[in-house]
Design a protein around this motif. Structure first.
Motif, PDB file in Angstrom:
ATOM      1  N   GLU A  53       0.818  -1.210   0.000  1.00  0.00           N
ATOM      2  CA  GLU A  53       0.000   0.000   0.000  1.00  0.00           C
ATOM      3  C   GLU A  53       0.855   1.263   0.000  1.00  0.00           C
ATOM      4  OE1 GLU A  53      -3.396   0.314  -0.325  1.00  0.00           O
ATOM      5  OE2 GLU A  53      -3.111  -1.786  -0.880  1.00  0.00           O
ATOM      6  N   ARG A  54       1.962   1.258   0.741  1.00  0.00           N
ATOM      7  CA  ARG A  54       2.838   2.436   0.734  1.00  0.00           C
ATOM      8  C   ARG A  54       3.478   2.622  -0.642  1.00  0.00           C
ATOM      9  NH1 ARG A  54       5.327   6.113   4.106  1.00  0.00           N
ATOM     10  NH2 ARG A  54       4.211   5.271   5.910  1.00  0.00           N
ATOM     11  N   ALA A  55       3.916   1.533  -1.256  1.00  0.00           N
ATOM     12  CA  ALA A  55       4.512   1.625  -2.593  1.00  0.00           C
ATOM     13  C   ALA A  55       3.507   2.164  -3.598  1.00  0.00           C
ATOM     14  CB  ALA A  55       5.023   0.255  -3.029  1.00  0.00           C
ATOM     15  N   ARG A  56       2.252   1.736  -3.463  1.00  0.00           N
ATOM     16  CA  ARG A  56       1.204   2.207  -4.380  1.00  0.00           C
ATOM     17  C   ARG A  56       0.959   3.695  -4.197  1.00  0.00           C
ATOM     18  NH1 ARG A  56      -4.040  -1.166  -3.824  1.00  0.00           N
ATOM     19  NH2 ARG A  56      -2.657  -2.689  -4.833  1.00  0.00           N
ATOM     20  N   LEU A  57       0.920   4.156  -2.946  1.00  0.00           N
ATOM     21  CA  LEU A  57       0.703   5.578  -2.689  1.00  0.00           C
ATOM     22  C   LEU A  57       1.831   6.411  -3.293  1.00  0.00           C
ATOM     23  CD1 LEU A  57      -0.625   8.009  -1.349  1.00  0.00           C
ATOM     24  CD2 LEU A  57       0.504   7.362   0.806  1.00  0.00           C
ATOM     25  N   LEU A  58       3.070   6.010  -3.075  1.00  0.00           N
ATOM     26  CA  LEU A  58       4.208   6.753  -3.618  1.00  0.00           C
ATOM     27  C   LEU A  58       4.199   6.739  -5.141  1.00  0.00           C
ATOM     28  CD1 LEU A  58       6.962   5.561  -1.127  1.00  0.00           C
ATOM     29  CD2 LEU A  58       5.976   7.864  -1.296  1.00  0.00           C
ATOM     30  N   LYS A  59       3.835   5.629  -5.728  1.00  0.00           N
ATOM     31  CA  LYS A  59       3.767   5.533  -7.189  1.00  0.00           C
ATOM     32  C   LYS A  59       2.715   6.489  -7.747  1.00  0.00           C
ATOM     33  CE  LYS A  59       2.805   2.240 -10.930  1.00  0.00           C
ATOM     34  NZ  LYS A  59       2.454   0.830 -11.246  1.00  0.00           N
ATOM     35  N   ASN A  60       1.541   6.513  -7.114  1.00  0.00           N
ATOM     36  CA  ASN A  60       0.460   7.382  -7.581  1.00  0.00           C
ATOM     37  C   ASN A  60       0.826   8.860  -7.418  1.00  0.00           C
ATOM     38  OD1 ASN A  60      -1.122   5.164  -8.241  1.00  0.00           O
ATOM     39  ND2 ASN A  60      -2.234   5.175  -6.289  1.00  0.00           N
ATOM     40  N   MET A  61       1.482   9.183  -6.313  1.00  0.00           N
ATOM     41  CA  MET A  61       1.886  10.570  -6.102  1.00  0.00           C
ATOM     42  C   MET A  61       2.949  10.983  -7.120  1.00  0.00           C
ATOM     43  SD  MET A  61       1.984  10.831  -1.911  1.00  0.00           S
ATOM     44  CE  MET A  61       2.557  12.541  -1.952  1.00  0.00           C
ATOM     45  N   ALA A  62       3.891  10.091  -7.396  1.00  0.00           N
ATOM     46  CA  ALA A  62       4.941  10.411  -8.366  1.00  0.00           C
ATOM     47  C   ALA A  62       4.359  10.613  -9.756  1.00  0.00           C
ATOM     48  CB  ALA A  62       5.983   9.294  -8.389  1.00  0.00           C
ATOM     49  N   ALA A  63       3.398   9.766 -10.122  1.00  0.00           N
ATOM     50  CA  ALA A  63       2.768   9.873 -11.445  1.00  0.00           C
ATOM     51  C   ALA A  63       2.026  11.190 -11.595  1.00  0.00           C
ATOM     52  CB  ALA A  63       1.820   8.701 -11.667  1.00  0.00           C
ATOM     53  N   ALA A  64       1.555  11.734 -10.478  1.00  0.00           N
ATOM     54  CA  ALA A  64       0.800  12.994 -10.514  1.00  0.00           C
ATOM     55  C   ALA A  64       1.700  14.206 -10.318  1.00  0.00           C
ATOM     56  CB  ALA A  64      -0.276  12.973  -9.438  1.00  0.00           C
ATOM     57  N   GLY A  65       3.009  13.976 -10.161  1.00  0.00           N
ATOM     58  CA  GLY A  65       3.918  15.086  -9.931  1.00  0.00           C
ATOM     59  C   GLY A  65       3.838  15.647  -8.537  1.00  0.00           C
ATOM     60  N   ALA A  66       3.293  14.855  -7.600  1.00  0.00           N
ATOM     61  CA  ALA A  66       3.190  15.291  -6.208  1.00  0.00           C
ATOM     62  C   ALA A  66       4.554  15.154  -5.530  1.00  0.00           C
ATOM     63  CB  ALA A  66       2.137  14.450  -5.490  1.00  0.00           C
ATOM     64  N   GLY A  72      -9.502  10.787 -10.490  1.00  0.00           N
ATOM     65  CA  GLY A  72     -10.055  11.466  -9.323  1.00  0.00           C
ATOM     66  C   GLY A  72      -8.990  12.274  -8.611  1.00  0.00           C
ATOM     67  N   VAL A  73      -9.424  13.118  -7.697  1.00  0.00           N
ATOM     68  CA  VAL A  73      -8.520  13.937  -6.909  1.00  0.00           C
ATOM     69  C   VAL A  73      -8.434  13.340  -5.507  1.00  0.00           C
ATOM     70  CG1 VAL A  73      -8.082  16.210  -5.924  1.00  0.00           C
ATOM     71  CG2 VAL A  73      -9.060  16.007  -8.228  1.00  0.00           C
ATOM     72  N   HIS A  74      -7.221  13.008  -5.088  1.00  0.00           N
ATOM     73  CA  HIS A  74      -7.007  12.452  -3.753  1.00  0.00           C
ATOM     74  C   HIS A  74      -6.332  13.480  -2.855  1.00  0.00           C
ATOM     75  CE1 HIS A  74      -7.135   7.889  -4.894  1.00  0.00           C
ATOM     76  NE2 HIS A  74      -8.257   8.527  -5.128  1.00  0.00           N
ATOM     77  N   THR A  75      -6.679  13.420  -1.588  1.00  0.00           N
ATOM     78  CA  THR A  75      -6.048  14.263  -0.576  1.00  0.00           C
ATOM     79  C   THR A  75      -5.037  13.421   0.189  1.00  0.00           C
ATOM     80  OG1 THR A  75      -8.087  15.543  -0.369  1.00  0.00           O
ATOM     81  CG2 THR A  75      -6.472  15.762   1.403  1.00  0.00           C
ATOM     82  N   VAL A  76      -3.878  13.979   0.446  1.00  0.00           N
ATOM     83  CA  VAL A  76      -2.812  13.234   1.117  1.00  0.00           C
ATOM     84  C   VAL A  76      -3.283  12.672   2.457  1.00  0.00           C
ATOM     85  CG1 VAL A  76      -0.576  13.467   2.278  1.00  0.00           C
ATOM     86  CG2 VAL A  76      -0.891  14.387  -0.030  1.00  0.00           C
ATOM     87  N   SER A  77      -4.041  13.450   3.213  1.00  0.00           N
ATOM     88  CA  SER A  77      -4.471  12.987   4.538  1.00  0.00           C
ATOM     89  C   SER A  77      -5.246  11.681   4.450  1.00  0.00           C
ATOM     90  CB  SER A  77      -5.321  14.051   5.233  1.00  0.00           C
ATOM     91  OG  SER A  77      -6.514  14.299   4.512  1.00  0.00           O
ATOM     92  N   THR A  78      -6.182  11.602   3.532  1.00  0.00           N
ATOM     93  CA  THR A  78      -7.011  10.397   3.406  1.00  0.00           C
ATOM     94  C   THR A  78      -6.170   9.182   3.063  1.00  0.00           C
ATOM     95  OG1 THR A  78      -8.869  11.761   2.675  1.00  0.00           O
ATOM     96  CG2 THR A  78      -8.995   9.395   2.232  1.00  0.00           C
ATOM     97  N   GLN A  79      -5.294   9.322   2.081  1.00  0.00           N
ATOM     98  CA  GLN A  79      -4.495   8.200   1.622  1.00  0.00           C
ATOM     99  C   GLN A  79      -3.406   7.824   2.625  1.00  0.00           C
ATOM    100  OE1 GLN A  79      -5.585   6.636  -1.174  1.00  0.00           O
ATOM    101  NE2 GLN A  79      -7.188   8.175  -0.992  1.00  0.00           N
ATOM    102  N   LEU A  80      -2.776   8.818   3.229  1.00  0.00           N
ATOM    103  CA  LEU A  80      -1.693   8.530   4.170  1.00  0.00           C
ATOM    104  C   LEU A  80      -2.221   7.857   5.430  1.00  0.00           C
ATOM    105  CD1 LEU A  80       1.238   8.675   5.058  1.00  0.00           C
ATOM    106  CD2 LEU A  80       0.818  11.013   5.852  1.00  0.00           C
ATOM    107  N   LEU A  81      -3.314   8.352   5.977  1.00  0.00           N
ATOM    108  CA  LEU A  81      -3.861   7.748   7.191  1.00  0.00           C
ATOM    109  C   LEU A  81      -4.307   6.308   6.933  1.00  0.00           C
ATOM    110  CD1 LEU A  81      -5.794  10.814   8.595  1.00  0.00           C
ATOM    111  CD2 LEU A  81      -3.899   9.626   9.721  1.00  0.00           C
ATOM    112  N   ARG A  82      -4.794   6.067   5.745  1.00  0.00           N
ATOM    113  CA  ARG A  82      -5.164   4.696   5.384  1.00  0.00           C
ATOM    114  C   ARG A  82      -3.941   3.787   5.393  1.00  0.00           C
ATOM    115  NH1 ARG A  82      -5.496   2.445   0.219  1.00  0.00           N
ATOM    116  NH2 ARG A  82      -6.906   0.665   0.020  1.00  0.00           N
ATOM    117  N   VAL A  83      -2.842   4.260   4.822  1.00  0.00           N
ATOM    118  CA  VAL A  83      -1.601   3.474   4.812  1.00  0.00           C
ATOM    119  C   VAL A  83      -1.080   3.280   6.232  1.00  0.00           C
ATOM    120  CG1 VAL A  83       0.827   3.489   4.122  1.00  0.00           C
ATOM    121  CG2 VAL A  83      -0.944   4.079   2.463  1.00  0.00           C
ATOM    122  N   LEU A  84      -1.117   4.322   7.042  1.00  0.00           N
ATOM    123  CA  LEU A  84      -0.656   4.210   8.427  1.00  0.00           C
ATOM    124  C   LEU A  84      -1.505   3.214   9.213  1.00  0.00           C
ATOM    125  CD1 LEU A  84       0.104   7.955   9.267  1.00  0.00           C
ATOM    126  CD2 LEU A  84       1.737   6.146   8.705  1.00  0.00           C
TER     127      LEU A  84
END
Length: 395
Positions: free
Chosen positions: A112-125, A174-186
């Motif tokens: 899940e952490r790898a997926r979050l980082l991949k999605n953020m990188a793809a979006a230029g986050a 869709g538009v994701h917020t870091v808080s939602t995705q990060l807390l889910r990973v945590l």
């Protein structure tokens, strides 16, 4: 005995075991939510109301359901609501936190952490280093507050409000917020857990809380312990049941079965397993019993192969399209129908399988409906995952 010399455990005995070990028969009901969670290993926690309803169906004194469940979850900390098997939220005894995390959480968390980082990188986050800074700051803020919503944490750490576009150009963009995705990973990583709801016990909005401290266990040993506990509560079970419930690979299931010295038995479905020393016959409850169990109840969802307690023809009315069970009516170890709550609070039920049912069964089911209504009171229950029969009855 069958041809292989294994004892055969038939449907009737499996239902006897279910009645007693799942705390459903009248004499087997428990005195506290802690006893129930310990007996069942895990209660489904995706739908907050389902936790209380599962407890209420098994408490000797159902009028204590809300107060005692709130105490165990949010005051004493005896129970914890966290991610577990199959990336699903459950309620566990707090002492089982380390076992659940080591046996099922680590592998999922890394993915899940790898997926979050991949999605953020793809979006230029921002990158992984930035995310680590935000994570550490958010966890520190949560520790100071004790419990907090995502919005409250974002006031302490504004970078949690950062947004990025997920799957740009795709039909599911869709538009994701870091808080939602990060807390889910945590949560999957075992660093945070679900805290007290914002509203009543039926509310799906919740606060986050720091996870209980727990040691880091060996994954293989943790898998063996989790499997031992589950087989004690739910055995016999097939290899397919075990693989489905845990979400593990079949090699992991087999390794854990060997580690605990599980014994093979014969079932109508083929080979099943019980914990060592549990092959002997189990007598049924002294009295007939009925139960009204909630959507996602751990008994109804406990096995992948369910024909021994749920007729296949009932499934279309009692399950949604994703395989989530709705509220069910039980009589002597089998599902015979479903129930719902109407807008005015009335508990209504319908029998779908009346084979072998008579006045005694109908009276017992009606008494369980009245027992449920007596402690639910003015609360209104709408399952998170709705099924055809529940929708029809509630209308």
């Amino acid at each position: 005995m069958n041809d292989a010399g294994r004892r055969h455990i038939g449907t009737a005995e499996r239902r006897h075991r279910l009645a007693l070990r799942q705390r459903l028969a009248g004499a087997a009901r428990a005195g506290s939510p802690e006893e129930i969670a310990d007996s069942l290993v895990a209660l489904h926690g995706t739908d907050p109301a389902a936790v209380h309803l599962a407890v209420g169906a098994r408490l000797a004194d159902a009028t204590k359901t809300v107060g005692e469940t709130e105490r165990a979850l949010y005051e004493d900390g005896a129970l914890v609501r966290m991610h577990g098997m199959r990336h699903t939220v459950f309620v566990f005894p707090t002492g089982l936190t380390a076992v659940v995390h080591a046996s099922t959480g680590r592998t999922v968390a890394a993915r899940e952490r790898a997926r979050l980082l991949k999605n953020m990188a793809a979006a230029g986050a921002p990158d992984a280093a930035w995310l680590t800074e935000v994570e550490e700051s958010a966890l520190a803020a949560l520790a100071r507050r004790g419990q907090a919503t995502a919005a409250e944490l974002a006031r302490d750490e504004p970078r949690l409000k950062e947004q990025y576009v997920y799957a740009a150009g795709k039909s599911y963009e869709g538009v994701h917020t870091v808080s939602t995705q990060l807390l889910r990973v945590l949560g999957v990583e075992g660093k945070v857990v679900r805290g007290r709801p914002l509203g009543s016990w039926t509310s799906s909005q919740f606060r986050w809380a720091p996870a209980p401290d727990h040691p880091e266990l060996d994954p293989g040993e943790a898998q063996a312990e989790l499997l031992r506990r589950w087989l004690t509560a739910c055995g016999p079970a097939t290899e397919d049941d075990l693989k489905w419930w845990t979400g593990w690979r079949v090699t992991e299931v087999r390794r854990a079965l060997t580690a605990i010295g599980a014994e093979a038995v014969s079932l109508d479905e083929g080979t099943g397993y019980v914990v060592s020393g549990d092959t002997g016959p189990v007598a049924g409850p002294a009295e007939p019993w009925a139960a009204l169990l909630p959507a996602l109840d751990p008994t109804a969802m406990g096995w992948q192969q369910r024909d021994w307690y749920l007729a296949p023809e009932l499934r279309p009315m009692l399950f949604d399209r994703s395989g989530n069970v709705g509220p069910t009516v039980w009589w002597n170890g089998r599902v015979v129908g479903g129930w719902a709550q109407r807008a005015d609070g009335e508990i209504v039920w319908r029998i779908l399988d009346d084979e072998g049912l008579g006045r005694e069964a109908e009276s017992a089911i009606a008494a369980e409906a009245a027992r449920l209504a007596s402690w639910v009171g003015t609360a209104r229950i709408t399952p998170r995952f709705r099924t055809p029969l529940e929708r029809e009855l509630a209308a």
